[in-house]
Scaffold this motif. Structure first.
Motif, mmCIF file in Angstrom:
data_model
loop_
_atom_site.group_PDB
_atom_site.id
_atom_site.type_symbol
_atom_site.label_atom_id
_atom_site.label_comp_id
_atom_site.label_asym_id
_atom_site.label_seq_id
_atom_site.Cartn_x
_atom_site.Cartn_y
_atom_site.Cartn_z
ATOM 1 N N SER A 1 -8.904 -19.791 6.345
ATOM 2 C CA SER A 1 -8.736 -19.052 7.595
ATOM 3 C C SER A 1 -8.369 -17.614 7.288
ATOM 4 C CB SER A 1 -7.649 -19.704 8.446
ATOM 5 O OG SER A 1 -6.410 -19.608 7.777
ATOM 6 N N ASP A 2 -8.635 -16.760 8.248
ATOM 7 C CA ASP A 2 -8.402 -15.335 8.073
ATOM 8 C C ASP A 2 -7.080 -14.953 8.732
ATOM 9 O OD1 ASP A 2 -8.883 -12.789 7.274
ATOM 10 O OD2 ASP A 2 -10.425 -12.354 8.762
ATOM 11 N N THR A 3 -6.408 -13.923 8.206
ATOM 12 C CA THR A 3 -5.157 -13.461 8.790
ATOM 13 C C THR A 3 -5.408 -12.180 9.561
ATOM 14 O OG1 THR A 3 -4.650 -12.291 6.759
ATOM 15 C CG2 THR A 3 -3.705 -14.468 6.990
ATOM 16 N N LYS A 4 -5.522 -12.308 10.859
ATOM 17 C CA LYS A 4 -5.687 -11.148 11.721
ATOM 18 C C LYS A 4 -4.373 -10.954 12.460
ATOM 19 C CE LYS A 4 -10.183 -10.467 11.251
ATOM 20 N NZ LYS A 4 -10.561 -9.729 10.122
ATOM 21 N N SER A 5 -3.782 -9.785 12.294
ATOM 22 C CA SER A 5 -2.514 -9.502 12.935
ATOM 23 C C SER A 5 -2.386 -7.999 13.110
ATOM 24 C CB SER A 5 -1.362 -10.034 12.072
ATOM 25 O OG SER A 5 -0.127 -9.692 12.649
ATOM 26 N N LYS A 6 -1.694 -7.593 14.180
ATOM 27 C CA LYS A 6 -1.417 -6.166 14.359
ATOM 28 C C LYS A 6 -0.356 -5.799 13.343
ATOM 29 C CE LYS A 6 0.387 -2.830 17.601
ATOM 30 N NZ LYS A 6 1.633 -2.507 16.932
ATOM 31 N N GLN A 7 -0.751 -5.013 12.382
ATOM 32 C CA GLN A 7 0.157 -4.732 11.285
ATOM 33 C C GLN A 7 0.914 -3.441 11.516
ATOM 34 O OE1 GLN A 7 -2.722 -4.911 8.227
ATOM 35 N NE2 GLN A 7 -3.041 -2.717 8.157
ATOM 36 N N THR A 8 2.196 -3.484 11.202
ATOM 37 C CA THR A 8 3.030 -2.298 11.268
ATOM 38 C C THR A 8 2.948 -1.551 9.952
ATOM 39 O OG1 THR A 8 4.499 -3.465 12.756
ATOM 40 C CG2 THR A 8 5.357 -1.491 11.707
ATOM 41 N N VAL A 9 3.091 -2.287 8.868
ATOM 42 C CA VAL A 9 3.087 -1.700 7.532
ATOM 43 C C VAL A 9 2.549 -2.738 6.552
ATOM 44 C CG1 VAL A 9 5.453 -2.349 6.978
ATOM 45 C CG2 VAL A 9 4.473 -0.348 5.902
ATOM 46 N N VAL A 10 2.007 -2.264 5.440
ATOM 47 C CA VAL A 10 1.471 -3.153 4.401
ATOM 48 C C VAL A 10 2.325 -3.003 3.150
ATOM 49 C CG1 VAL A 10 -0.514 -3.671 2.943
ATOM 50 C CG2 VAL A 10 -0.860 -2.977 5.302
ATOM 51 N N ILE A 11 2.768 -4.140 2.617
ATOM 52 C CA ILE A 11 3.485 -4.170 1.341
ATOM 53 C C ILE A 11 2.559 -4.826 0.332
ATOM 54 C CG2 ILE A 11 5.458 -5.101 0.087
ATOM 55 C CD1 ILE A 11 7.032 -5.003 2.655
ATOM 56 N N THR A 12 2.341 -4.163 -0.790
ATOM 57 C CA THR A 12 1.439 -4.662 -1.820
ATOM 58 C C THR A 12 2.236 -5.033 -3.060
ATOM 59 O OG1 THR A 12 -0.284 -3.191 -0.987
ATOM 60 C CG2 THR A 12 -0.626 -4.142 -3.164
ATOM 61 N N VAL A 13 1.955 -6.210 -3.606
ATOM 62 C CA VAL A 13 2.543 -6.650 -4.871
ATOM 63 C C VAL A 13 1.387 -6.808 -5.848
ATOM 64 C CG1 VAL A 13 3.911 -8.416 -6.025
ATOM 65 C CG2 VAL A 13 4.349 -7.899 -3.627
ATOM 66 N N ASP A 14 1.371 -5.983 -6.909
ATOM 67 C CA ASP A 14 0.261 -6.052 -7.854
ATOM 68 C C ASP A 14 0.551 -7.067 -8.955
ATOM 69 O OD1 ASP A 14 2.050 -4.743 -9.471
ATOM 70 O OD2 ASP A 14 0.802 -2.997 -9.842
ATOM 71 N N LYS A 15 -0.376 -7.197 -9.897
ATOM 72 C CA LYS A 15 -0.251 -8.230 -10.935
ATOM 73 C C LYS A 15 0.905 -7.979 -11.888
ATOM 74 C CE LYS A 15 -3.594 -5.989 -13.907
ATOM 75 N NZ LYS A 15 -4.824 -6.081 -14.633
ATOM 76 N N ASP A 16 1.406 -6.745 -11.964
ATOM 77 C CA ASP A 16 2.543 -6.417 -12.827
ATOM 78 C C ASP A 16 3.865 -6.452 -12.076
ATOM 79 O OD1 ASP A 16 0.805 -5.995 -14.987
ATOM 80 O OD2 ASP A 16 0.418 -3.937 -14.308
ATOM 81 N N GLN A 17 3.901 -7.053 -10.883
ATOM 82 C CA GLN A 17 5.082 -7.215 -10.031
ATOM 83 C C GLN A 17 5.616 -5.878 -9.515
ATOM 84 O OE1 GLN A 17 4.995 -10.333 -9.464
ATOM 85 N NE2 GLN A 17 3.805 -10.589 -11.323
ATOM 86 N N HIS A 18 4.788 -4.850 -9.445
ATOM 87 C CA HIS A 18 5.197 -3.590 -8.833
ATOM 88 C C HIS A 18 5.005 -3.714 -7.331
ATOM 89 C CE1 HIS A 18 4.011 -1.957 -12.945
ATOM 90 N NE2 HIS A 18 5.328 -1.856 -12.876
ATOM 91 N N ILE A 19 5.964 -3.223 -6.571
ATOM 92 C CA ILE A 19 5.919 -3.319 -5.112
ATOM 93 C C ILE A 19 5.583 -1.938 -4.553
ATOM 94 C CG2 ILE A 19 7.246 -3.859 -3.042
ATOM 95 C CD1 ILE A 19 8.947 -5.698 -4.838
ATOM 96 N N PHE A 20 4.621 -1.908 -3.615
ATOM 97 C CA PHE A 20 4.205 -0.674 -2.969
ATOM 98 C C PHE A 20 4.397 -0.835 -1.469
ATOM 99 C CE2 PHE A 20 1.853 -0.984 -6.893
ATOM 100 C CZ PHE A 20 1.953 0.294 -7.420
ATOM 101 N N LEU A 21 5.115 0.082 -0.865
ATOM 102 C CA LEU A 21 5.320 0.086 0.579
ATOM 103 C C LEU A 21 4.451 1.195 1.151
ATOM 104 C CD1 LEU A 21 6.879 -0.919 3.067
ATOM 105 C CD2 LEU A 21 8.620 0.766 2.536
ATOM 106 N N ALA A 22 3.369 0.813 1.800
ATOM 107 C CA ALA A 22 2.394 1.776 2.343
ATOM 108 C C ALA A 22 1.923 2.730 1.252
ATOM 109 C CB ALA A 22 2.971 2.532 3.525
ATOM 110 N N GLN A 23 1.506 2.189 0.114
ATOM 111 C CA GLN A 23 0.947 2.908 -1.040
ATOM 112 C C GLN A 23 1.961 3.781 -1.763
ATOM 113 O OE1 GLN A 23 -1.903 4.742 1.319
ATOM 114 N NE2 GLN A 23 -3.158 2.937 1.513
#
Length: 134
Positions: free
Chosen positions: A50-72
């Motif tokens: 299933s797909d995740t469709k949601s009104k997003q406020t902000v995107v948090i990204t966790v890359d393969k090296d466990q670095h966290i990015f808050l809105a890039q």
């Protein structure tokens, strides 16, 4: 007796040049749409049915090296709560935060990020890729 055929004018619009212009515009928009990607940080999302469709406020990204990015913007885990609180303070209704995690990243990092999101009163949503499903 008039046997000659009358030459009648056939009103036609010649669209040869218009077709060329439309083809070039179509090609231009196809190329631009592949380059305009809002997710600058490249991660391979886990697959789901299933797909995740949601009104997003902000995107948090966790890359393969466990670095966290808050809105890039790179953020340490210790400062994630204070940085995220600034984004969520602008929202009037219940905000949702999309977690864009790499499929090879540790699950513990994503769970800690979810705990911070829930602590701030927002809804965590995990982004998954439903392309290439079996």
């Amino acid at each position: 007796m008039n046997i000659r055929k009358r030459l009648r004018a056939h009103p036609e619009v010649h669209t040869g040049a218009l077709n060329d212009i439309l083809f070039i515009l179509l090609l231009f928009f196809l190329i631009v749409s592949t380059l305009a990607n809002p997710n600058v940080i490249k991660v391979s999302n886990p697959k789901a049915k299933s797909d995740t469709k949601s009104k997003q406020t902000v995107v948090i990204t966790v890359d393969k090296d466990q670095h966290i990015f808050l809105a890039q913007k790179p953020v340490a885990m210790e400062q994630l709560e204070t940085e995220l609180q600034a984004y969520l303070a602008k929202e009037t209704d219940k905000p949702s935060v999309v977690i864009n995690g790499d499929s090879t990243s540790h699950l513990g990092t994503a769970i800690r990020v979810m705990q911070v999101i829930k602590k701030l009163g927002a809804t965590p949503v995990m982004a998954v890729d439903n392309n290439g499903q079996k």
